[in-house]
Design a protein around this motif. Sequence first.
Motif, PDB file in Angstrom:
ATOM      1  N   SER A 197       0.835  -1.207   0.000  1.00 22.56           N
ATOM      2  CA  SER A 197       0.000   0.000   0.000  1.00 22.56           C
ATOM      3  C   SER A 197       0.871   1.259   0.000  1.00 22.56           C
ATOM      4  N   ASP A 198       0.421   2.269  -0.746  1.00 20.98           N
ATOM      5  CA  ASP A 198       1.193   3.506  -0.847  1.00 20.98           C
ATOM      6  C   ASP A 198       0.225   4.689  -0.832  1.00 20.98           C
ATOM      7  N   PRO A 199       0.179   5.496   0.226  1.00 17.25           N
ATOM      8  CA  PRO A 199       0.980   5.369   1.454  1.00 17.25           C
ATOM      9  C   PRO A 199       0.419   4.270   2.354  1.00 17.25           C
ATOM     10  N   GLY A 200       1.119   4.021   3.464  1.00 16.12           N
ATOM     11  CA  GLY A 200       0.646   3.036   4.435  1.00 16.12           C
ATOM     12  C   GLY A 200       1.282   1.677   4.251  1.00 16.12           C
ATOM     13  N   GLY A 201       2.428   1.619   3.597  1.00 18.98           N
ATOM     14  CA  GLY A 201       3.112   0.337   3.400  1.00 18.98           C
ATOM     15  C   GLY A 201       3.732  -0.165   4.692  1.00 18.98           C
ATOM     16  N   SER A 202       4.089  -1.426   4.706  1.00 18.05           N
ATOM     17  CA  SER A 202       4.768  -1.966   5.887  1.00 18.05           C
ATOM     18  C   SER A 202       5.480  -3.266   5.542  1.00 18.05           C
ATOM     19  N   VAL A 203       6.485  -3.582   6.345  1.00 15.91           N
ATOM     20  CA  VAL A 203       7.102  -4.912   6.292  1.00 15.91           C
ATOM     21  C   VAL A 203       7.009  -5.444   7.711  1.00 15.91           C
ATOM     22  N   LYS A 204       6.156  -6.435   7.912  1.00 19.75           N
ATOM     23  CA  LYS A 204       5.937  -6.963   9.262  1.00 19.75           C
ATOM     24  C   LYS A 204       6.568  -8.339   9.373  1.00 19.75           C
ATOM     25  N   ASN A 205       7.513  -8.451  10.297  1.00 22.14           N
ATOM     26  CA  ASN A 205       8.248  -9.711  10.475  1.00 22.14           C
ATOM     27  C   ASN A 205       7.957 -10.254  11.854  1.00 22.14           C
ATOM     28  N   LYS A 206       7.898 -11.561  11.963  1.00 26.24           N
ATOM     29  CA  LYS A 206       7.801 -12.116  13.316  1.00 26.24           C
ATOM     30  C   LYS A 206       8.599 -13.393  13.428  1.00 26.24           C
ATOM     31  N   VAL A 207       9.113 -13.570  14.637  1.00 29.17           N
ATOM     32  CA  VAL A 207       9.788 -14.813  14.984  1.00 29.17           C
ATOM     33  C   VAL A 207       8.833 -15.532  15.910  1.00 29.17           C
ATOM     34  N   PHE A 208       8.578 -16.815  15.660  1.00 34.54           N
ATOM     35  CA  PHE A 208       7.680 -17.525  16.573  1.00 34.54           C
ATOM     36  C   PHE A 208       8.291 -18.840  17.023  1.00 34.54           C
ATOM     37  N   TYR A 209       7.874 -19.230  18.211  1.00 30.69           N
ATOM     38  CA  TYR A 209       8.377 -20.453  18.812  1.00 30.69           C
ATOM     39  C   TYR A 209       7.190 -21.184  19.414  1.00 30.69           C
ATOM     40  N   GLU A 210       6.991 -22.435  19.006  1.00 27.47           N
ATOM     41  CA  GLU A 210       5.853 -23.217  19.492  1.00 27.47           C
ATOM     42  C   GLU A 210       6.367 -24.468  20.174  1.00 27.47           C
ATOM     43  N   THR A 211       5.764 -24.791  21.319  1.00 26.24           N
ATOM     44  CA  THR A 211       6.185 -26.009  22.003  1.00 26.24           C
ATOM     45  C   THR A 211       4.959 -26.756  22.516  1.00 26.24           C
ATOM     46  N   ARG A 212       4.953 -28.079  22.316  1.00 25.34           N
ATOM     47  CA  ARG A 212       3.807 -28.868  22.747  1.00 25.34           C
ATOM     48  C   ARG A 212       3.857 -29.058  24.247  1.00 25.34           C
ATOM     49  N   ILE A 213       2.665 -29.106  24.845  1.00 20.22           N
ATOM     50  CA  ILE A 213       2.553 -29.358  26.276  1.00 20.22           C
ATOM     51  C   ILE A 213       1.610 -30.538  26.431  1.00 20.22           C
ATOM     52  N   GLY A 214       2.141 -31.670  26.864  1.00 17.11           N
ATOM     53  CA  GLY A 214       1.318 -32.867  26.991  1.00 17.11           C
ATOM     54  C   GLY A 214       0.852 -33.336  25.630  1.00 17.11           C
ATOM     55  N   PRO A 215      -0.112 -34.257  25.615  1.00 19.81           N
ATOM     56  CA  PRO A 215      -0.543 -34.837  24.337  1.00 19.81           C
ATOM     57  C   PRO A 215      -1.272 -33.858  23.431  1.00 19.81           C
ATOM     58  N   ARG A 216      -1.939 -32.834  24.008  1.00 19.06           N
ATOM     59  CA  ARG A 216      -2.851 -32.036  23.187  1.00 19.06           C
ATOM     60  C   ARG A 216      -2.690 -30.526  23.304  1.00 19.06           C
ATOM     61  N   GLY A 217      -1.734 -30.047  24.078  1.00 17.07           N
ATOM     62  CA  GLY A 217      -1.601 -28.596  24.260  1.00 17.07           C
ATOM     63  C   GLY A 217      -0.425 -28.024  23.487  1.00 17.07           C
ATOM     64  N   GLN A 218      -0.438 -26.733  23.290  1.00 18.90           N
ATOM     65  CA  GLN A 218       0.690 -26.049  22.646  1.00 18.90           C
ATOM     66  C   GLN A 218       0.762 -24.593  23.105  1.00 18.90           C
ATOM     67  N   LEU A 219       1.977 -24.182  23.464  1.00 18.38           N
ATOM     68  CA  LEU A 219       2.240 -22.804  23.856  1.00 18.38           C
ATOM     69  C   LEU A 219       3.017 -22.143  22.732  1.00 18.38           C
ATOM     70  N   GLU A 220       2.695 -20.893  22.438  1.00 18.71           N
ATOM     71  CA  GLU A 220       3.425 -20.192  21.373  1.00 18.71           C
ATOM     72  C   GLU A 220       3.797 -18.781  21.825  1.00 18.71           C
ATOM     73  N   ILE A 221       5.001 -18.378  21.464  1.00 18.74           N
ATOM     74  CA  ILE A 221       5.450 -17.010  21.751  1.00 18.74           C
ATOM     75  C   ILE A 221       5.821 -16.368  20.416  1.00 18.74           C
ATOM     76  N   THR A 222       5.348 -15.157  20.207  1.00 16.55           N
ATOM     77  CA  THR A 222       5.596 -14.468  18.946  1.00 16.55           C
ATOM     78  C   THR A 222       6.191 -13.083  19.230  1.00 16.55           C
ATOM     79  N   VAL A 223       7.302 -12.794  18.585  1.00 13.91           N
ATOM     80  CA  VAL A 223       7.927 -11.476  18.749  1.00 13.91           C
ATOM     81  C   VAL A 223       8.091 -10.837  17.373  1.00 13.91           C
ATOM     82  N   PRO A 224       7.392  -9.729  17.115  1.00 12.21           N
ATOM     83  CA  PRO A 224       7.490  -9.091  15.810  1.00 12.21           C
ATOM     84  C   PRO A 224       8.489  -7.938  15.774  1.00 12.21           C
TER      85      PRO A 224
END
Length: 385
Positions: free
Chosen positions: A167-194
């Motif tokens: 978009s011009d104006p209003g452009g952006s480059v949005k980056n994120k690093v994410f980390y996901e880890t399973r908890i037990g048989p059915r859970g998952q925790l995720e942390i995202t840092v943009p």
Amino acid sequence: MNPERRFLTGHWLVLAGVLAGALALAMPASGGSATQGGAFPTSGKALYQKACMACHGPDGKGEPAERLGFEPLPPSFTDCSFATREANRDWLKVSQEGGPARGFNRIMPAFGGALSKEQLVAVINYTRHFCRDKRWPRGELNLPRPMFTTKAFPEDEAGIQSVYDTSDPGGSVKNKVFYETRIGPRGQLEITVPYNWVEVSDPGGGTTWQNGLGDSAISYKQVLYASLDTGAIVALGGEVILPTGDQDKGLGKGTSRFEPYVAYGQILPAQFFFEFQGGGAIPYDGAKANEEVFGRLAVGRCFYTGQYGRRWTPMVELLASKEMVSGEDTQWDVAPQFQVTLSARQHVRLGLAARIPLSQTDTRDVQYGLYLVWDWFDGGLFEGW
Ligand code: HEC
């Protein structure tokens, strides 16, 4: 001689015996497929006892190091956390073509010449019974990751994602690093840092680019239902987005938000699938951000190079969102894209997408997205190529 060496030489006979047995089985292979599998039993259990048990053990736990005398040791099929992750397709590949086909050790022999596909399927199905805890969702339900729709399957993954808004104006480059880890048989925790670059209007009437940390997020999801019979997986999740981005620079909303959602994945016939995510966003400070509802649908199909090779997945997402204030229209986008597995183990994957606005096209432009994910449970980033 150090104890380790003595241990190894003391057991070279066992190893030679086991390998010779496995080789004898694998040899007729090269002979031609007319007699393929003919000399061997057809039941999964009998096949397992004949072809796999010498290394993988009668109880599926893997024979101990003292018996085998080689490394790496076979994994334990009774460990559900390991034994439910991979789809049958991946285990068939290893059993047919041998360990190196997925970047594992060559001690895991290739049975493709000795056993027919039906026999391999039977023996793989048999190995599945060693995991007794049925809560662990099976790897088949781990559908390819769409660019914008959150999956239902819990992952042990890390990755980066970049979305470039033209978009011009209003452009952006949005980056994120994410980390996901399973908890037990059915859970998952995720942390995202943009970390974002955004074009914002300046007091002089023009625009400037700002860059810095965006709003970070922490989220949890829990699988409520997963069944290979119905090919369906459903999870309930919640994300807390924290105002870590500088609001004055246009890098954050300046208030915390809570995003509850439901995610549903469904396997369809002929390698087709769809994934759906529906949810909303509730800001802590209603003066800084609006409540929002969204629905995201991804439909795709998997293609494989060769019988068990690289996986290519074209997908298309339909994305709808609406801010809950009067006069706001629903935003619609369509996002054609594809994902491809990069490593032989298929644990490093690349996704590319274009997100095309279908509504408010006078103020919104095309966005391009890219992600790289690494399933770290499956091995190191540079292992398994
Ligand atoms: C000569 C010993 C040996 C025999 C015989 C053997 N395996 Fe293995 N297998 C291994 C070893 C060692 C590994 C671990 C390889 C590694 O971690 O690099 C392994 C790994 C595996 C894996 C795990 C792959 C993954 O994705 O992690 C599967 C599945 C498997 N074997 C199935 C079988 C089946 C089915 C048979 C019988 C048809 C069989 N194996 C016979 C030694 C053997």
